[in-house]
Write an enzyme that holds these catalytic residues in place. Sequence first.
Site, short mmCIF file in Angstrom:
data_model
loop_
_atom_site.label_atom_id
_atom_site.label_comp_id
_atom_site.label_asym_id
_atom_site.label_seq_id
_atom_site.Cartn_x
_atom_site.Cartn_y
_atom_site.Cartn_z
N HIS A 234 0.78 -1.24 0.00
CA HIS A 234 0.00 0.00 0.00
C HIS A 234 0.82 1.30 0.00
CE1 HIS A 234 0.91 -0.59 4.20
NE2 HIS A 234 -0.10 -1.42 4.43
N ASP A 307 -6.06 -4.18 0.32
CA ASP A 307 -5.89 -4.00 1.77
C ASP A 307 -7.25 -4.10 2.46
OD1 ASP A 307 -4.84 -3.62 4.26
OD2 ASP A 307 -4.22 -1.54 3.95
#
Lengths: 435, 324
Positions: A234, A307
Amino acid sequence: MIRISNGIVVDPATDRDGEFDVLIEDGKILDVVPRGLGADGDFERVIDASGCWIIPGLIDLHVHLREPGQEWKETVETGALAALKGGFTSICCMPNTEPAIDSEEVVRYILDKAAQANYSRVLPIGAVTKARVGKEMAPLSELREAGCVAFSDDGDPVYNAGIMRRALEWAKMLDAPISCHEEDKDISCGGCMNESALSTRLGLTGMPKVAEDVMVARDIELARDTGAKVHFCHVSTARSVELIRRAKNDGIPVTAEVTPHHLVLTEDAVRAYDTYAKMSPPLREEEERELLVEGVKDGTLDAIASDHAPHEDDVKKIEFAEAAMGILGLQTSLPLMVSFIEDQVLTRKRAISSLAEAPARAFGLPYGTLRKNAPADIVIVDPQKEWQFEREDVVSKSFNSPFYGRTMKGKVRDVFVQGVLRLENEEVVLGGQCK
Amino acid sequence: MNVDSVRFQHLLGIEGLSREDLIFLLENSQQFVEVSQRDLKKVPALRGKTIINLFLEPSTRTRASFEIAGKRLSADTINISGSGTSVSKGETLLDTARTLQAMNPDILVVRHRSSGAAHFLSQELTRTAVVNAGDGMHEHPTQALLDCLTLCQHFELAPSELKGKNITIVGDIRHSRVARSNIWAHQLLGNKVTLVGPATLVPHEFADEEAFGGGVRICHTLREGVEGADVVMVLRIQLERQSDNFIPTLEEYTRQYCVTPQVLEGAAPGCVVLHPGPANRGIEISSTLYEGTQSLVEKQVTNGVAVRMATLFLLGSRGRKENV
């Protein structure tokens, strides 16, 4: 033999984008042929994909399934179902469970649950250190043999650079990447949103971008030193994108992912203290967002990963600073990227690659392509279908999404996992035995 | 302008108020100053109304001030105190607030350690007006109101005339809700704000347009920052800033930023000093200055009751057509 006909095949790995039919046999892709070629043959089933794209089953390198330990948030079963609905045929689950995925037993437990659920394929990620506390290496070979596809202490970085270096040396021998949550928490401590003019205005403690950048810089050097594969989770800052771009130019074996929410939202989403838009790393400013998109375009950011981080409302519908970090992602990732394609932010090839071929390459997985003989993970998506994402659509156990009310473009219609039709006309095929 | 033309339903911050609203609040506050000077200090304005003061963070003066304000308006005032997070209390803030709302209070005054807490409650509570009595580092609107009222009185200006002044705020701006509310207020009124303190406590973002419109000046040198100031507002420095490594030691802070009469030699003639209290004498402000003729701190406290009366009155009377 099953034939999927009349659709547009988009398979970046084989550079196909056009009118092709896909043939499936014995759980594998038998062939991809020009539309209608040999259509008069003997098929068990012909699926009409008119108006749809036929794409490889998507791969999510970063999800939290919360099992074992926090089954009220999500389970392997509900997470795998959300994946199936979202077009992800393989999901890699992070080891921040309770207990952490730091032993063969926990890996087996998760794989058993996934086999029982029989939705999408679940690929565990093992912990880098025992119990993820950063003190001693986890049994990496045991985890690898049990089926882990990568290692990560996600949620935390591996602070001790010495341990990280040793772990990279082991991971290299085992041919698995270490997936890194890059955040120096001594810099971001107590933060709950991006550090910016807006956080200053809202009186919220910020998480500076440099907290991510310093760790990315460190691990680039460790990747260079060890030659091991480092994957950055991320990525949220423009500076990290630039560091990774340079590392790749230098031939250092690094890969990176970015979330759909960091590509479509900015910190503006928390302006009214909306905890459904609170996550780590936090949403950043518009300039950062634009440079993340550039990073995806030029391939610096290889993969798009959700995520997916389910949390119950009891830890979300509270004061902003105290609310849990993270949002759902499995059911919204593909539609958000279809919008990017429609709006010509990304090419169709690049967008689909970032969800299939590129993540497969990053973790060395045999999926993510419609190449002959590859496992038949196939998604049929109707790119024209417009729909509004609402709470009722969620099949996860939790509901923490900032995207309610948003008009989505593109809906997953059918999904094959290993040649078995598991989702048909948006409905789960019960028993999974349908041919 | 009358009560029903007030456009806000809650008082969550100075941000979001129009200049008109702010001036209206200050003008009303001025009227309530007079009530508190009477022998009999009670008016029947909010008779039959219920006000709950929910203070989930330690507070003496603000809580007392709100309580007195409510009582002088003849409202029934209940104080609820607590500390710690909702988790440690075993009940969430939302549940606490919903429980309280079920008893039909008219106004909920809330002080909480988390920024956005008052905002959060205002979104969830449908029948109760919420007054922010300080939320984390975000806002403390009634403090800014009382500071402005004090300045109006001192300079003998109507609220609409309090403009063009140089306001310098010294101290831990980063963690200060008082500073943020004052920045908004002075921007609305048309005064120039300078922020003074070390870079760790006065981050450069305060000067960004996206933060407070970009009209704020930052200065890391005290003497330079107070030059030409008509008003110097000194903020309390918390001891824990030392252990959190925002400042090396309190002595270091004092050496650089303690406001003294000597420091104010370069300020504008007639410069006055404000402090939201409680003060650390000899650390952020010298005793001589704190007690001296330039100091308006006692007036601030007196005015605190008046602005809170005005706030409670305006929110408590909303929608009531008769006898306002």
